[in-house]
Design a protein around this motif. Structure first.
Motif, short mmCIF file in Angstrom:
data_model
loop_
_atom_site.label_atom_id
_atom_site.label_comp_id
_atom_site.label_asym_id
_atom_site.label_seq_id
_atom_site.Cartn_x
_atom_site.Cartn_y
_atom_site.Cartn_z
N ALA A 1 50.33 49.57 57.59
CA ALA A 1 50.39 48.11 57.58
C ALA A 1 51.59 47.65 56.78
O ALA A 1 51.83 48.14 55.67
CB ALA A 1 49.12 47.52 56.99
N THR A 2 52.33 46.69 57.35
CA THR A 2 53.51 46.13 56.68
C THR A 2 53.42 44.62 56.73
O THR A 2 53.54 44.01 57.81
CB THR A 2 54.81 46.59 57.35
OG1 THR A 2 54.83 48.03 57.41
CG2 THR A 2 56.02 46.11 56.58
N GLY B 1 49.41 43.75 53.15
CA GLY B 1 49.33 44.88 54.05
C GLY B 1 48.13 45.73 53.69
O GLY B 1 47.97 46.14 52.53
N SER C 1 57.29 37.35 60.06
CA SER C 1 58.05 36.75 58.97
C SER C 1 58.07 35.23 59.13
O SER C 1 57.77 34.69 60.20
CB SER C 1 59.47 37.29 58.95
OG SER C 1 60.17 36.91 60.13
N VAL D 1 51.98 44.89 61.80
CA VAL D 1 53.17 44.30 61.19
C VAL D 1 53.01 42.78 61.18
O VAL D 1 52.85 42.16 62.25
CB VAL D 1 54.45 44.68 61.98
CG1 VAL D 1 55.67 44.05 61.33
CG2 VAL D 1 54.60 46.19 62.05
N VAL E 1 51.57 43.09 66.25
CA VAL E 1 52.77 42.52 65.65
C VAL E 1 52.65 41.00 65.65
O VAL E 1 52.56 40.38 66.73
CB VAL E 1 54.04 42.96 66.41
CG1 VAL E 1 55.28 42.36 65.77
CG2 VAL E 1 54.14 44.48 66.45
N ASN F 1 49.75 50.79 64.09
CA ASN F 1 50.35 50.08 62.96
C ASN F 1 50.23 48.58 63.12
O ASN F 1 50.27 48.05 64.24
CB ASN F 1 51.82 50.46 62.82
CG ASN F 1 52.03 51.92 62.47
OD1 ASN F 1 51.11 52.59 62.00
ND2 ASN F 1 53.23 52.42 62.70
N GLY G 1 49.37 40.61 62.06
CA GLY G 1 49.49 41.75 62.95
C GLY G 1 48.35 42.72 62.69
O GLY G 1 48.31 43.36 61.63
N ALA H 1 48.98 41.96 57.55
CA ALA H 1 48.98 43.10 58.48
C ALA H 1 47.83 44.03 58.15
O ALA H 1 47.50 44.24 56.97
CB ALA H 1 50.31 43.85 58.40
N GLY I 1 54.60 42.24 52.05
CA GLY I 1 55.90 41.70 52.38
C GLY I 1 56.55 41.01 51.19
O GLY I 1 55.87 40.54 50.26
N GLY J 1 54.27 40.66 56.42
CA GLY J 1 55.45 39.91 56.81
C GLY J 1 56.20 39.33 55.63
O GLY J 1 55.63 39.06 54.56
N SER K 1 49.60 48.89 68.64
CA SER K 1 50.05 48.23 67.42
C SER K 1 49.94 46.71 67.56
O SER K 1 50.04 46.16 68.66
CB SER K 1 51.49 48.63 67.09
OG SER K 1 51.56 50.00 66.71
#
Length: 340
Positions: free
Chosen positions: A256-257, A271, A222, A219, A181, A217, A193, A231, A300, A259, A179
């Motif tokens: 994918a998430t 994402g 933030s 991420v 990050v 994944n 990420g 991401a 995000g 930030g 992953s």
């Protein structure tokens, strides 16, 4: 005054194409070597970036260093054998392989933090070369984690893989974790990420009595006062190109998430989902109680606007001549943007 120094770069031992050139290994030759370790085995090739130096009055801290994972491998390999016997085997209890990279944090100073360092994942792999590997549990990892700072460092994952080439791999559970990050930011943008590859490639015999978890994944980092980092999901899946693969459960995620932007202004990161798949080809027979394939994406949140989410691609593909017997199946490629 003299500016704050940057953190040093750290790189795990890395294979350069010739034996002994770098990396961490626990291997048996495929002809007639035997490696047996009853307890826990750790094979590590981490890379750690150093923290940035302290800045003086009116100065920002130093930048974080780059951390790059190297090469970590266990199982069996050709060695000096000629392939005439193929009776080699490796036996482990719990086997943990990790080639993750961690960026250093930006140093503090009177004018704020330095930028975070990049974290690059390396290559963590189990190889089964025309021989036998057994273990209670196996985890491979090649994560990339960016350091925090005024701007977050990027987290760029590598590859966490299983390669079964005409051999036999038997285990209670398998996990792969490449992953990415992104690092968090104080004033600038969160780090990106970017996930890597969590894959099993087999044309031999694969028997896993418990769970198989492949997680690639991404991420985004933030930001307290800027935009969130982007991401991207990676590639997660099993490809059986011959032989048999018998597993209790398969979970492959390439999520994918983006930030979050936590300040009064700022836009959340985007994402973008990756690829989650199960492929059977060339007369392979795959048997699983449950299969869960996910390539979701979510942008995000941010006060100025939420980041966009773009789902990835999911496929269950059984080619001509192959067979897949699955009791339950869940597949998802969904996307969304969080509230601003």
């Amino acid at each position: 005054g003299i500016a704050a120094g940057a953190g040093g770069d750290g790189t795990g031992g890395t294979y350069q194409g010739t034996p002994g050139s770098g990396g961490a290994y626990a291997l048996a030759g495929y002809d007639n070597a035997v490696l047996s370790i009853g307890g826990t085995t750790g094979v590590f090739a981490y890379g750690f970036g150093g923290a940035g130096g302290l800045g003086g009055t009116g100065q920002s801290g130093g930048a974080g260093g780059v951390g790059s994972g190297g090469t970590a491998q266990a199982g069996t390999f050709s060695g000096r054998g000629d392939g005439s016997l193929l009776q080699g085997r490796s036996q482990f209890g719990a086997l943990n392989i990790d080639a993750s990279g961690f960026g250093g944090g930006g140093g503090n100073g009177g004018a704020g933090f330095g930028i975070g360092g990049t974290g690059n994942g390396g290559f963590g792999v189990v190889t089964v070369n025309n021989s036998s590997v057994q273990a209670t549990t196996i985890t491979t990892a090649a994560n990339g984690a960016g350091g925090s700072g005024s701007t977050g460092g990027d987290g760029l994952a590598g590859a966490a893989a299983y390669q079964v080439i005409g051999g036999v791999l038997t285990a209670g559970a398998l996990t792969a974790l490449p992953s990415g990050v992104g690092g968090d930011a104080s004033t600038g943008r969160g780090g990106n990420g970017i996930a890597g590859a969590a894959t099993i490639e087999s044309n031999g015999s694969l028997t896993i009595t418990g769970s198989v978890d492949l997680t690639a994944n991404g991420v985004g980092g933030s930001s307290a006062a800027g935009d969130g980092g982007d991401a991207e999901g990676g590639t997660a899946g099993l490809t059986s190109s011959g032989g048999t693969a018998t597993i209790a459960s398969l979970t492959a995620t390439a999520i994918a998430t983006g930030g979050s932007a936590n300040g009064a202004t700022g836009t959340g990161g985007t994402g973008t989902g990756g690829l989650a798949q199960l492929i059977a080809q060339n007369e392979a027979v795959v048997t699983a109680n449950s299969v869960d394939l996910t390539a979701d994406a979510e942008g995000g949140p941010g006060q100025t606007g939420a980041g966009a989410g773009s789902a990835g691609f999911v496929q269950l593909l059984v080619e001509s001549g192959a067979r897949a017997d699955i009791t339950s199946l869940d597949i998802s490629a969904s996307s969304g943007g969080t509230a601003g």
